[in-house]
Design a protein around this motif. Structure first.
Motif, PDB file in Angstrom:
ATOM      1  N   ARG A  34      69.580  67.235  36.530  1.00  0.00           N
ATOM      2  CA  ARG A  34      70.235  68.436  35.942  1.00  0.00           C
ATOM      3  C   ARG A  34      70.566  69.431  36.587  1.00  0.00           C
ATOM      4  O   ARG A  34      71.415  70.079  36.421  1.00  0.00           O
ATOM      5  CB  ARG A  34      68.925  68.853  34.711  1.00  0.00           C
ATOM      6  N   SER A  35      69.734  69.644  37.599  1.00  0.00           N
ATOM      7  CA  SER A  35      69.814  71.065  38.392  1.00  0.00           C
ATOM      8  C   SER A  35      69.992  70.802  39.878  1.00  0.00           C
ATOM      9  O   SER A  35      70.096  72.210  40.540  1.00  0.00           O
ATOM     10  CB  SER A  35      68.632  71.917  38.167  1.00  0.00           C
ATOM     11  N   GLY A  36      70.274  69.607  40.549  1.00  0.00           N
ATOM     12  CA  GLY A  36      70.395  69.738  41.570  1.00  0.00           C
ATOM     13  C   GLY A  36      69.381  69.297  42.583  1.00  0.00           C
ATOM     14  O   GLY A  36      68.111  69.168  42.347  1.00  0.00           O
ATOM     15  N   VAL A  37      69.589  68.939  43.980  1.00  0.00           N
ATOM     16  CA  VAL A  37      68.567  68.539  45.014  1.00  0.00           C
ATOM     17  C   VAL A  37      67.321  69.393  45.176  1.00  0.00           C
ATOM     18  O   VAL A  37      66.343  69.006  45.045  1.00  0.00           O
ATOM     19  CB  VAL A  37      69.290  67.974  46.113  1.00  0.00           C
ATOM     20  N   ARG A  38      67.771  70.897  45.170  1.00  0.00           N
ATOM     21  CA  ARG A  38      66.589  71.780  45.366  1.00  0.00           C
ATOM     22  C   ARG A  38      65.525  71.820  44.131  1.00  0.00           C
ATOM     23  O   ARG A  38      64.260  71.815  44.519  1.00  0.00           O
ATOM     24  CB  ARG A  38      67.141  73.247  45.563  1.00  0.00           C
ATOM     25  N   ALA A  39      66.123  71.683  42.990  1.00  0.00           N
ATOM     26  CA  ALA A  39      65.021  71.438  41.598  1.00  0.00           C
ATOM     27  C   ALA A  39      64.100  70.353  41.781  1.00  0.00           C
ATOM     28  O   ALA A  39      63.057  70.355  41.519  1.00  0.00           O
ATOM     29  CB  ALA A  39      65.810  71.525  40.641  1.00  0.00           C
TER      30      ALA A  39
END
Length: 216
Positions: A34-39
């Motif tokens: 949903r929010s990318g790798v960092r998330a």
């Protein structure tokens, strides 16, 4: 501490266990989608922090209390199951993220509050699951040599090693999910993926809710 062959066996077993899909893996993957790798990485760090709480609790005897007290196990089990059910329902009711939020530096990823919420969500998903504490009590002592002078210290060191080894596995799940999220077919079906993840979290919650307390 175990000798080198047993230590390598402990590391390998830990990696295999961390690769096994469950609530923690699902939490990392859904946040990365949903929010990318960092998330996803932040979600994994929250889960790792929760594991440290279980290790500390087991070392001071709280884990043993849950393993022998049906009442203590039931209280934490109900709270943990309710939290997993809450996560599942929230995913079922969530709206699909706009495609732009899944590309590169997403606004949802860059928002400190969002990352904090993701981190705390991973932390509580792990801490409120009494089966994690029981897992450490059952798994780690198998690798402590009978003649070890300070078994509590050995338990803590092996627990820390297990947690540290879990970090690259969680990062790998986040990277894989982040790569998958950039595929247009996955972006188009993100709403469907949220539904599946929500159902799975509800299933994990119900499974925990109806699990038996440990025998005395």
């Amino acid at each position: 501490m175990p000798d080198l062959p047993h230590l390598l066996a402990f590391i390998a077993a830990g990696w295999l266990l961390n690769l096994t899909p469950g609530p923690d893996v699902l939490y990392v993957v859904t946040n990365a989608l949903r929010s990318g790798v960092r998330a996803g990485i932040v979600a994994g760090l929250g889960i790792t922090t929760g594991c440290f709480v279980h290790i500390a609790a087991a070392a001071i005897g709280v884990g043993t209390l849950m393993a022998t007290s049906a009442a203590a196990f039931t209280v934490l089990k109900v709270i943990g199951a309710a939290y997993l059910l809450y996560l599942g329902v929230r995913m079922l009711l969530s709206k699909a993220a706009p495609p732009a939020e899944l590309d590169g530096a997403a606004s949802a990823v860059d928002a400190p509050r969002s990352l904090k919420a993701i981190y705390l969500g991973g932390f509580w998903t792990n801490v409120l699951n009494p089966k994690v504490a029981l897992f450490f009590l059952a798994f780690v002592p198998q690798f402590i040599a009978p003649g070890t002078d300070d078994k509590a210290l050995a338990f803590v060191l092996l627990g820390v090693l297990f947690n540290v080894n879990a970090i690259p596995v969680n990062v790998g799940w986040a990277l894989a999910a982040g790569w998958l999220a950039r595929r247009s077919a996955v972006r188009d079906g993100l709403r469907w993926l949220d539904r599946v993840a929500g159902v799975l979290f509800i299933g994990f919650g119900l499974k925990l809710a109806f699990s038996d307390a440990p025998s005395r």
